[in-house]
Design an enzyme around this catalytic site. Structure first.
Site, PDB file in Angstrom:
ATOM      1  N   ARG A 166      58.715  35.305 -33.956  1.00 45.22           N
ATOM      2  CA  ARG A 166      59.916  35.313 -33.120  1.00 45.22           C
ATOM      3  C   ARG A 166      59.612  36.082 -31.839  1.00 45.22           C
ATOM      4  O   ARG A 166      58.862  37.067 -31.867  1.00 45.22           O
ATOM      5  CB  ARG A 166      61.078  35.993 -33.852  1.00 45.22           C
ATOM      6  N   HIS A 192      57.725  26.597 -28.822  1.00 45.59           N
ATOM      7  CA  HIS A 192      58.170  26.762 -30.216  1.00 45.59           C
ATOM      8  C   HIS A 192      57.856  25.493 -31.039  1.00 45.59           C
ATOM      9  O   HIS A 192      58.745  24.927 -31.684  1.00 45.59           O
ATOM     10  CB  HIS A 192      59.677  27.084 -30.262  1.00 45.59           C
TER      11      HIS A 192
END
Ligand code: GLV
Length: 308
Positions: free
Chosen positions: A223, A271
């Site tokens: 993250r 991502h």
């Protein structure tokens, strides 16, 4: 009994189709267009708008549309009394391994240097560092971390791993929370695969980078909030880190004026290291839905106290 797909930043349509493919009789609705929120008992969620889950009075279970659940818990109105399940999928782990292996080899075989040489029409060889002489450190030894540790070890890297509690993985030297320094001091390539919890926010910071061997490389596939962005820029400027490959960011999409975009030492991907395939995970979602219907224990339930 009805399922609702409640997501932002993901297209619900392929999820709807994959679930219907398994069982056409399933009643599935898509937020925000459900005709009656009181019949929804199972919510399939990704980054739901803050407080939205309060609109479903008969919700019994919440299923993340990914491996992580931090995006659910960041909602301050999240109903913490309900069971939360996440997706665990071999294809996610393999995809993560492929991404990490590519990033590690890009660094090891200096493709960035050869790209710069190409731009200047320079033919010059550099002796590469061997895989067998390279130590990869994996932070986070959950399903993804353990799989990647095994595969990278099979590829010939020396692997060390760090996790909150002691893990046993063949050919991997593992360390626990209080051994962070000794772990990081060995890592030519440091990979973050940690869950995001209050304990791991900002864990990739100057203090940590200063312990890594000089010229090491950072790969963050967990993250964005794990990384203190300004500390990364400092570590790259001082040469403490040679480069970084980042797949996750505090703000996604990464803002157009973010300094990472123009930093030659940073590889940026959107991502995509391990994108959940709805077709691959639909069977476990349907299975969990049926378990919920028959009041049986659910698979892959998350410990909300622990946060993963
Ligand atoms: C992706 O980041 C996931 O949590 O599946």
């Amino acid at each position: 009994m009805t399922i609702s797909i409640i997501c932002t930043n993901k297209n619900p349509e392929p999820w709807y189709l994959a679930l219907k493919e398994i069982d056409p009789s399933l009643d599935i609705q898509i937020w925000p267009d459900e005709n009656n929120k009181s019949v929804i008992e199972f919510a399939l969620c990704w980054k739901q708008p803050e407080g939205i889950l309060q609109d479903y009075p008969n919700l019994k279970c919440i299923c993340s549309m990914g491996a992580g659940i931090d995006h659910l818990l960041s909602d301050s109105f999240f109903p913490k009394n309900l069971p939360v399940i996440r997706l665990i999928d071999p294809s996610l782990a393999q995809s993560m391994f492929e991404y990490i292996y590519t990033a590690a080899m890009y660094y090891l075989r200096e493709f960035d240097l050869y790209q710069r040489q190409k731009n200047q029409i320079i033919w010059e060889q550099h002796q590469p560092k061997a895989i067998s002489q390279t130590t990869i450190g994996i932070m986070g030894l959950g399903k993804l971390g353990e799989y990647c540790a095994r595969k990278l070890s099979q590829a010939g890297f020396n692997i060390v791993g760090w996790a909150r509690t002691k893990k046993q993985i063949e050919d991997v030297k593992t360390y626990t929370s209080e051994q962070l320094e000794i772990f990081v001091s060995q890592t030519d390539i440091l990979i973050c695969l940690l869950p995001l919890t209050p304990q791991t926010v900002g864990i990739l910071n100057s203090e940590l980078f200063n312990i890594t061997p000089k010229n090491s490389y950072l790969i963050n596939v967990a993250r964005g909030e794990h990384l203190v962005e300004s500390d990364l820029i400092t570590a790259l400027n001082t040469g403490q880190l040679k480069g970084a490959c980042l797949d996750v960011f505090t703000t996604e999409p990464l803002p157009q004026d973010h300094p990472f975009w123009t930093n030659d030492k940073i590889v940026i991907t959107p991502h995509c290291s391990s994108i959940t395939d709805p077709v691959s995970v639909a069977p476990q979602i349907v299975q969990n839905y049926r378990l919920m219907q028959s009041c049986k224990p659910l698979m892959n339930e998350v410990d909300l106290q622990r946060g993963y």
